[in-house]
Design a protein around this motif. Structure first.
Motif, short mmCIF file in Angstrom:
data_model
loop_
_atom_site.label_atom_id
_atom_site.label_comp_id
_atom_site.label_asym_id
_atom_site.label_seq_id
_atom_site.Cartn_x
_atom_site.Cartn_y
_atom_site.Cartn_z
N LYS A 72 -13.83 -2.26 -2.86
CA LYS A 72 -13.58 -2.02 -1.44
C LYS A 72 -12.77 -3.18 -0.85
O LYS A 72 -13.26 -4.30 -0.75
N ILE A 73 -11.57 -2.88 -0.50
CA ILE A 73 -10.70 -3.88 0.13
C ILE A 73 -11.03 -3.93 1.62
O ILE A 73 -11.23 -2.89 2.25
N PRO A 74 -11.11 -5.13 2.23
CA PRO A 74 -11.39 -5.21 3.67
C PRO A 74 -10.44 -4.33 4.47
O PRO A 74 -9.22 -4.39 4.30
N LEU A 75 -11.01 -3.49 5.34
CA LEU A 75 -10.21 -2.50 6.05
C LEU A 75 -9.14 -3.13 6.94
O LEU A 75 -8.05 -2.56 7.11
N ASP A 76 -9.44 -4.29 7.50
CA ASP A 76 -8.47 -4.95 8.38
C ASP A 76 -7.28 -5.50 7.62
O ASP A 76 -6.25 -5.82 8.23
N ASP A 77 -7.41 -5.63 6.30
CA ASP A 77 -6.34 -6.23 5.50
C ASP A 77 -5.46 -5.20 4.79
O ASP A 77 -4.42 -5.56 4.24
N ILE A 78 -5.89 -3.95 4.76
CA ILE A 78 -5.21 -2.95 3.93
C ILE A 78 -3.76 -2.77 4.34
O ILE A 78 -2.85 -2.81 3.49
#
Length: 513
Positions: free
Chosen positions: A141-147
């Motif tokens: 899970k990649i941090p949503l704010d960084d995608i």
């Protein structure tokens, strides 16, 4: 002059037929009655037929007629061309930015590789393919704010894709005539698009769009047709940009669309890297212009959209748009936001709420992939039984009243190359987009039943049944006005008579004698 004498004079000398026969003293009573009945029947017929004409005017349908079959191209905007690489991530950038950090942890490196490739495959209308891609694969899970920021940094740049660019046979720097474009497929690049995003260096560019003093964007135009007269792009086949295990064919998705619309990825052509081939897209164009007669019905009651968005506000999907394709894209974005509480990474966050879709949202994207393909249809519409429409979006997208329609045809031909070309260049992707003919077809959309038709109908009915005209109506109003003045005068005289004792006594004595 008395009230009676005014109306008798009007009936005898007026232009309305039949009135003089009613007041003639030597006419027999049954003849007078007959004329009265004829006038009543004629008046009722006028009212009924005028009501039908008014209803036809109020709910008039539209018609489209050919205005000019050889409309000059100089008055038509050249279409926007959007190019999307099939690989949304450059492998070398992924290595430098992310994967090399986990050289000593093969499991974590594999999870990052799978996650990045999954995000790069999020696109309408093929989200269902993610199910097969992710089967038996571990992800992180990649941090949503960084995608969005990560995917933008990993995306191919103009220099990674384009080698040479030509407009009307003249070579230009590709970075000068192409703009960054957000699409439902990911990050792409567009030529001549008003919806592409501006950058801080745009003022130093000769193109992509001419900017007027008021900030409005003006698309480029072309007055020539045939080979090498429009846009020509030479693009790298990007074979070395793909992930090693990515077996998809090398190439690009190409969309030809109106400059004021976001590209519809469902209409894209696939242009693959094939040795010594050139892909030519021939464009025919038709223009439909709305007549001023449509203004009387307004946007709410119109079958099409009268509103036109300002060109300087088109780069954001959140703006008010009159384009049908853009409306459906916004509708699909809202549907995903409502169902999954997220927005795809290649769009700006919807209304500033929620977050970008991450790996954890992919099951929801897959589940709603079919939903995005089916706009809701009106109830009881034949041909759409409930079992055939299990999922649908409530989009309410009307077509614009005025628009341009580009008809395209893709052909792959053998390319003529020169001897000094490098062998590797024979596998580049060559793309041309040109007009097919030297002219366009212009149509005009107008109301089938106009105000002039309504007036002619009124006048014809009045003349047919009563022989009157507009002057006759004015004459009647004038007689009514004179009658009103006489009535007011009589009321005034009676009032003075009743309130003046001397005049009242005189009147009483006259009655006595």
């Amino acid at each position: 002059m008395t009230l009676k004498s005014i109306w008798i004079d009007f009936c005898e000398n007026g232009s309305i037929h039949g009135l003089r026969h009613i007041i003639q003293k030597d006419e027999k009573p049954w003849m007078r009655l007959l004329w009265v009945l004829l006038l009543i029947i004629a008046s009722i017929a006028i009212v009924v037929l005028v009501s039908a004409s008014w209803e036809k005017y109020s709910y008039s349908s539209m018609e489209i007629i050919v205005d000019d079959p050889r409309y000059p191209l100089i008055k038509i905007d050249f279409p926007a061309v959007t190019i999307c690489p099939i690989s949304k991530i450059v492998y070398s950038k992924a290595l430098n930015l992310v994967l090399n950090k986990y050289s000593n942890d093969s499991d974590l490196r594999t999870k990052w590789t799978n996650s990045l490739q999954a995000l790069a495959r999020i696109e309408f209308p093929h989200n269902t393919n993610l199910y097969y891609f992710l089967q038996n694969k571990s992800t992180i899970k990649i941090p949503l704010d960084d995608i969005s920021d990560i995917m933008l940094k990993l995306a191919p740049s103009i220099e990674d894709i384009f080698q040479k660019c030509y407009w009307r046979g003249v070579t230009y720097k590709c970075k000068d005539i192409l703009r960054f474009q957000r699409t439902e497929e990911g990050f792409c690049y567009s030529f001549n698009s008003q919806t592409a995003e501006s950058s801080i260096n745009d003022e130093n560019k000769i193109n992509p769009l001419f900017i007027e003093s008021d900030g409005m964007l003006v698309p480029l135009r072309n007055n020539a047709a045939g080979k090498d007269t429009g846009l020509k792009l030479i693009m790298s086949n990007m074979s070395n940009k793909f992930f090693p295990d990515d077996s998809r064919r090398r190439g690009f998705n190409v969309m030809v669309h109106t400059p004021d619309s976001f590209p519809d990825v469902a209409t894209a052509y696939k242009v693959h890297a094939i040795r010594d081939r050139i892909s030519r897209i021939s464009v025919s164009v038709a223009q439909v212009e709305a007549d001023d007669s449509l203004d009387r019905i307004g946007n709410q009651n119109s079958q099409c959209h009268l509103y036109r968005a300002k060109a300087k506000n088109l780069s954001s999907l959140l703006h008010k748009s009159s384009n049908e394709d853009t409306c459906y894209i916004k509708c699909r974005m809202r549907a995903i936001y409502k169902a999954c509480n997220c927005t795809q990474y290649f769009f700006k966050l919807y209304k500033g709420l929620g977050s970008h879709c991450g790996i954890e949202h992919i099951p929801c994207l897959i589940a709603n992939d079919i939903l995005q393909r089916n706009p809701k249809v009106p109830e009881d519409e034949p041909g759409f039984p409930n079992w055939s429409m299990p999922f649908s979006m409530n989009c309410n997208c009307r077509p614009p009243c005025s628009f341009m329609a580009y008809t395209t045809e893709l052909r792959n031909e053998f390319r003529q190359f020169v001897n000094y070309e490098q062998l590797s260049s024979r596998y580049n992707v060559y793309l041309e987009v040109n007009y097919r003919e030297l002219y366009a077809t212009s149509y005009r959309r107008s109301m089938r039943y106009t105000t002039q038709d309504l007036l002619v109908s009124f006048g014809g009915l009045a003349s047919l049944f009563l022989g009157c005209s507009l002057v006759s109506i004015v004459e009647i109003l004038y007689i009514i006005y004179k009658s009103f003045l006489i009535l007011v005068q009589n009321l005034y005289n009676n009032y003075n008579c009743n309130n003046d004792p001397a005049r009242r006594d005189t009147t009483d004595s006259e009655r006595f004698y």
